[in-house]
Motif scaffolding. Sequence first.
Motif, mmCIF file in Angstrom:
data_model
loop_
_atom_site.group_PDB
_atom_site.id
_atom_site.type_symbol
_atom_site.label_atom_id
_atom_site.label_comp_id
_atom_site.label_asym_id
_atom_site.label_seq_id
_atom_site.Cartn_x
_atom_site.Cartn_y
_atom_site.Cartn_z
ATOM 1 N N PHE A 160 6.263 4.294 -11.251
ATOM 2 C CA PHE A 160 6.101 5.215 -10.123
ATOM 3 C C PHE A 160 7.057 6.400 -10.241
ATOM 4 C CE2 PHE A 160 4.736 1.161 -8.117
ATOM 5 C CZ PHE A 160 3.459 1.559 -7.783
ATOM 6 N N GLN A 161 6.767 7.360 -9.426
ATOM 7 C CA GLN A 161 7.648 8.524 -9.346
ATOM 8 C C GLN A 161 9.065 8.082 -8.969
ATOM 9 O OE1 GLN A 161 5.991 11.283 -6.653
ATOM 10 N NE2 GLN A 161 7.690 12.721 -6.798
ATOM 11 N N GLN A 162 9.102 7.113 -8.019
ATOM 12 C CA GLN A 162 10.388 6.487 -7.712
ATOM 13 C C GLN A 162 10.573 5.377 -8.711
ATOM 14 O OE1 GLN A 162 10.269 5.119 -3.679
ATOM 15 N NE2 GLN A 162 12.377 5.805 -3.479
ATOM 16 N N HIS A 208 -3.419 2.039 -6.845
ATOM 17 C CA HIS A 208 -3.112 0.844 -6.049
ATOM 18 C C HIS A 208 -4.254 -0.161 -6.113
ATOM 19 C CE1 HIS A 208 0.291 2.995 -4.133
ATOM 20 N NE2 HIS A 208 0.742 1.770 -3.959
ATOM 21 N N ALA A 243 0.826 -1.208 0.000
ATOM 22 C CA ALA A 243 0.000 0.000 0.000
ATOM 23 C C ALA A 243 0.860 1.258 0.000
ATOM 24 C CB ALA A 243 -0.937 -0.018 1.212
ATOM 25 N N GLN A 244 2.064 1.133 0.551
ATOM 26 C CA GLN A 244 2.923 2.316 0.627
ATOM 27 C C GLN A 244 3.847 2.447 -0.572
ATOM 28 O OE1 GLN A 244 4.853 1.968 4.384
ATOM 29 N NE2 GLN A 244 2.983 2.515 5.483
ATOM 30 N N LEU A 245 3.700 1.520 -1.509
ATOM 31 C CA LEU A 245 4.567 1.503 -2.670
ATOM 32 C C LEU A 245 4.447 2.808 -3.457
ATOM 33 C CD1 LEU A 245 6.337 -0.821 -3.630
ATOM 34 C CD2 LEU A 245 4.599 -1.338 -5.305
ATOM 35 N N GLY A 246 5.564 3.277 -3.954
ATOM 36 C CA GLY A 246 5.522 4.469 -4.777
ATOM 37 C C GLY A 246 5.703 5.741 -3.985
ATOM 38 N N GLU A 247 5.483 5.654 -2.671
ATOM 39 C CA GLU A 247 5.715 6.850 -1.869
ATOM 40 C C GLU A 247 7.202 7.036 -1.682
ATOM 41 O OE1 GLU A 247 3.636 6.364 1.765
ATOM 42 O OE2 GLU A 247 1.725 6.129 0.733
ATOM 43 N N LEU A 248 7.610 8.266 -1.618
ATOM 44 C CA LEU A 248 9.023 8.514 -1.392
ATOM 45 C C LEU A 248 9.367 8.156 0.048
ATOM 46 C CD1 LEU A 248 9.484 11.822 -3.318
ATOM 47 C CD2 LEU A 248 10.594 9.655 -3.798
ATOM 48 N N ALA A 249 10.483 7.473 0.225
ATOM 49 C CA ALA A 249 10.871 7.041 1.566
ATOM 50 C C ALA A 249 11.121 8.253 2.456
ATOM 51 C CB ALA A 249 12.121 6.193 1.484
ATOM 52 N N ASP A 292 2.096 6.637 -11.858
ATOM 53 C CA ASP A 292 1.809 7.588 -10.779
ATOM 54 C C ASP A 292 2.871 8.683 -10.784
ATOM 55 O OD1 ASP A 292 1.020 8.916 -8.533
ATOM 56 O OD2 ASP A 292 0.872 7.126 -7.261
ATOM 57 N N LEU A 350 -2.965 -3.858 -5.368
ATOM 58 C CA LEU A 350 -1.991 -3.749 -4.282
ATOM 59 C C LEU A 350 -2.677 -3.420 -2.963
ATOM 60 C CD1 LEU A 350 0.780 -1.685 -6.137
ATOM 61 C CD2 LEU A 350 0.761 -4.141 -5.680
ATOM 62 N N ASP A 351 -3.934 -3.008 -3.048
ATOM 63 C CA ASP A 351 -4.700 -2.656 -1.856
ATOM 64 C C ASP A 351 -6.125 -3.154 -2.084
ATOM 65 O OD1 ASP A 351 -5.336 -1.644 0.565
ATOM 66 O OD2 ASP A 351 -4.732 0.431 0.136
ATOM 67 N N HIS A 360 12.286 2.482 -8.792
ATOM 68 C CA HIS A 360 12.195 1.077 -8.406
ATOM 69 C C HIS A 360 12.899 0.125 -9.361
ATOM 70 C CE1 HIS A 360 9.904 1.756 -4.955
ATOM 71 N NE2 HIS A 360 8.705 1.858 -5.487
#
Lengths: 832, 222
Positions: free
Chosen positions: B89-91, B49, A826-832, B163, B54-55, B93
């Motif tokens: 994603f923005q990050q 998500h 669920a927290q995937l993609g959020e910046l750490a 995203d 994923l959710d 990965h």
Amino acid sequence: MQPSSVLVLKAVFSHYWRHGWQTLFLLVGLIAGVGLWSAVQIINQQARLSYEQADSLLGVQASYWIHSRTGKAIEVDDYIHLRRAGFRQIFPVVEAEVSTQQGQPISIIATDLFALPNNLLDSGEGDTASDWLSFVQPPYRAWVPRQLAEELELQPEDQLLLRDGRRFPPALIKSHSQQGRQVLMDIAAAFALLNRETFSYLVVGNIEADQLSQLESLLPDRLELIENQQHLDLQELTQSLHTHLSAMSLLSFAVGLFIVFNAVRFSLWYRRPTFMNLRLMGASSSLLLSAVLIETLLWSFVGAGAGIVVGLQIGKVLLPGLGASLHSLYDATVDTQLIWQFDTLLKAWGITLLGLLWALTWPLYQQLKRNSLPANLISRASLDERQSRHYLALSSLALIGVSIFLYPRIDDAISGFLLLGLLLFGAAWLLPTLLAFTLRLVSHLTADRQLIARWLIGDGWAQLPALRTAMMALLLAMTANLGVGTLVDSFRSAFVGWLEVRQSADIYLRSSKIDYDRLLDPQDSSTWLADSHRRIGVTSRWQGRQTLIRGVDTGAPDSLKLPLAQWSGITPEATLKQWQSEENTLLANEQVHYLAGLQLGETIQLQTDKGLIDYRVIGFFYDYGNPNFQFYLPYDEVVNYWTQYHSRGIALWLKKNDEATQLLAEKAMREAGAETGDWILQSQVRKLSLNIFERTFTITAAMNALTMIVAAIALLASLLAILQERLPQFAQWRALGVRSREQMMIIACPILIFVLVAWLLAIPLGAVLSWILIHKLNIVSFGWSMPMRWDMLPAIQLGGVILLVVAATLMLASWQLRRRMPNALAQLGELA
Amino acid sequence: MLSIQNLNKSFKQAEGDVVVFSGLNFEMATGTSVALLGESGSGKSTLLHLIAGLDQVDSGEIKIDQSSITSMSEAALAEMRRHQVSLVFQQFHLISTLDIIDNIRFQAALCQRFDSDYEALLIDRLGLGKQLKKFPHQLSRGQQQRVAIARSLLHKPALVLADEPTGNLDEQSSLEVMALFSALVKNAGSSLLMVTHSREMASYLDRSVLLHSGKLGEIGAA
Ligand SMILES: Nc1ncnc2c1ncn2[C@@H]1O[C@H](COP(=O)(O)OP(=O)(O)O)[C@@H](O)[C@H]1O
Ligand SMILES: [Mg+2]
């Protein structure tokens, strides 16, 4: 303290609340390491204290003993004579071995409680006067130490039943210092129980020089005065055993330290952002360093305190067994009631603090010195990793080099253990490089085949830094396990084979009052006796060590099969023949070879009553566990050259070893003058010997198992830390469509490869360890050797156990992963 | 292609539930691209998500190519992501232990759908030809995002969910990457649902929708 400092402390410590697992592992590592170390420390200290008061048997310091020169018992009249002459410090002792209905041997020690100073019964509990009276009046009392009473399931006032149907006086269950495992009673009770009226020997307490010469002149010729040198000898004799134990405990401590180091490394790694932020917010590096120092101090208090508590418990469990084997091997009495000493706690705290400073504060100091996080974390980390691997490998080579240099120069237990330590750590530090090499090899073999294989290998590289320490701990534990296991197995098989030959007779009889001609009279004994072997001995000192010169029947069954370690003839049999027929030849135990440096074929001079006589050494026989020297000479020569020999008893082979024949033999022995407690059956002797053996090694086995558990915990700790750190990464894989089974495989494969390499390395290393233990350490510390018995089965079993441990940790890890994955996804993609 | 009916989702919090969607409906045709706009915290990422499995939804139904993902098991969701959906994603990965070419091929290798001509085309168009043997940490952010884009397209997924893919890049490279991305998605025949802040970005796509107080509203063709 300023509020800002409190905030800094809070920020630094909060890590441990949030990462419960790591906190737990840090604690377990600390407590296990300190606990094992302090257990042995406490045991050794206990033994040392006991030796210091070793001869204060029954509350009186024995400065001299009075023994009969012929080995006969001492008459009551002789004792009364000496007391009447004013020697109030002399008191009599009866020592005897009896066996219970179940065949368990019990040693009895008895003395004249009227003659003793009053302090014996005065232990501060109960009514001393009435206790004392009940001891010296029929039905008397048997003072049984607590530990023994527990083993025999004896309740207060119980009367222990002996094999021949007699009963002990009612039991008083209480431990007295220096009592060890002996049952104490009044001399009158012993006389009644054993049906004898003579003493084993007399003890002389504190005595002035002039009194001593008076005593010497008063002593009849058949008695001799022997100075008590046991105190000195004991320290020396048992030294090696205690060194062994200390080395084992240091190994456990080292493995514990590996865990701590591991846990601490992770805790620092996770807190890097915290430290960074704190510094950005203006906390000085000295403030941060103090915060971590406070943390180190707290951990050291907790670790040392809890570790000592655990150590005391382990010590309590292990001490009785060790005490029993010390008693049977060296006649050393060790109290089984633990004495608590404050400086053990101080020492434990000291080493814990040192260990923690090395693991926690030093890396932080270096991190702070570097001032900031490098921009490119990953490349930096892998560079650091490679560099530290190289440093470790270089140090490892240096250590191994030093240990090869040391190997031929070992001459005592301490240098031997130093060598082992260097070698073990050398091997452990080489492991990361070996693991890296294996990964490279595997990647070479699978290189261009599949992306999945490359992924797997790549992930192995990513796991290597985190698993490195755990693998080193695992390697140490496995090596110790295999090495010590081989030592014990070799010893067990050598010892059991040796017992078969050495104790092949059915009954061993030893008494001062036996009429041997009557016992062996062919007419009377033909119904039960098959063969016999009478031995005599002369005790003396040779090259500063207590020595027994034995006169043995060279044609007796056990002499013909005497197990030789070295012989000068073509075969052992030929050598034994030569010994039988040729004059002035003797056999010596291995101890003479290893501890006194005597070689085969060399000639030694023995002091006899007819002057110095030359003897040529033609063979060395195995004599396991004997701390003293022994020479074997033909019976007649000893009778010829020494007038003051004494009987060392007789071994009897029965025609048939059944109950009926045993009873016939017992009857004959009684008729020849033997009393209850003078003889012992082979089965009892062997049981006793094997018991001593097993007890001596329970402590080793226990330490081994504990070390293994500690290593398993290190592995689990690392795995969970890896999960914690890589959870977002794993979530990302799942988002790419990686199945959970595939994911577990990627995590498990490198671990399995690493464990396999560690196991493969542990096998030869374990063999080297046991080789050094058997062929170097055992010889330099105990003076005897044994054939090494290497078996692959324990190694394979160990591999199985490790596999189970790895499987269990992986299952735990996978359960953790499944529990935490939804949140991570669920927290995937959020910046750490 | 994608159909969402009567979607409800809220997060349980100590201070009370945060309702993100209440009765949200959405349809998207195969091969089209849609920009998802909305204020920060309006639920754009949550929606993505949910679509990727994923959710979990509270209630309502999400269908991809006629099959409902709201009732799928975790294993089935993994299969669905593996074959049909890819995420950007923005990050970025990327997998740090694999080199660039392996990163590009990763998802294609997982679902064993591999087209070497298309790979060559992607690498060429994204300008990654010189980087293939390097490792992710040796590339700039813009280059890393291009690798992530190549990875998400090589197996030609039915649906690409992005995203704020350019949120981490400066404006110049954002626009470059965006132009390439939308063109490549069209070329692969995939559908694209992309979260973005900027109307300019949205203008590269077929449609734009706005997420506001738990509901979606059309903004009209750009
Ligand atoms: N795991 C979560 N737990 C609780 N609340 C969440 C969680 N994820 C998102 N939210 C809340 O849901 C709302 C929508 O978040 P998000 O989808 O990330 O918004 P956007 O991507 O549009 O900025 C926000 O109010 C956020 O606080
Ligand atoms: Mg968002």
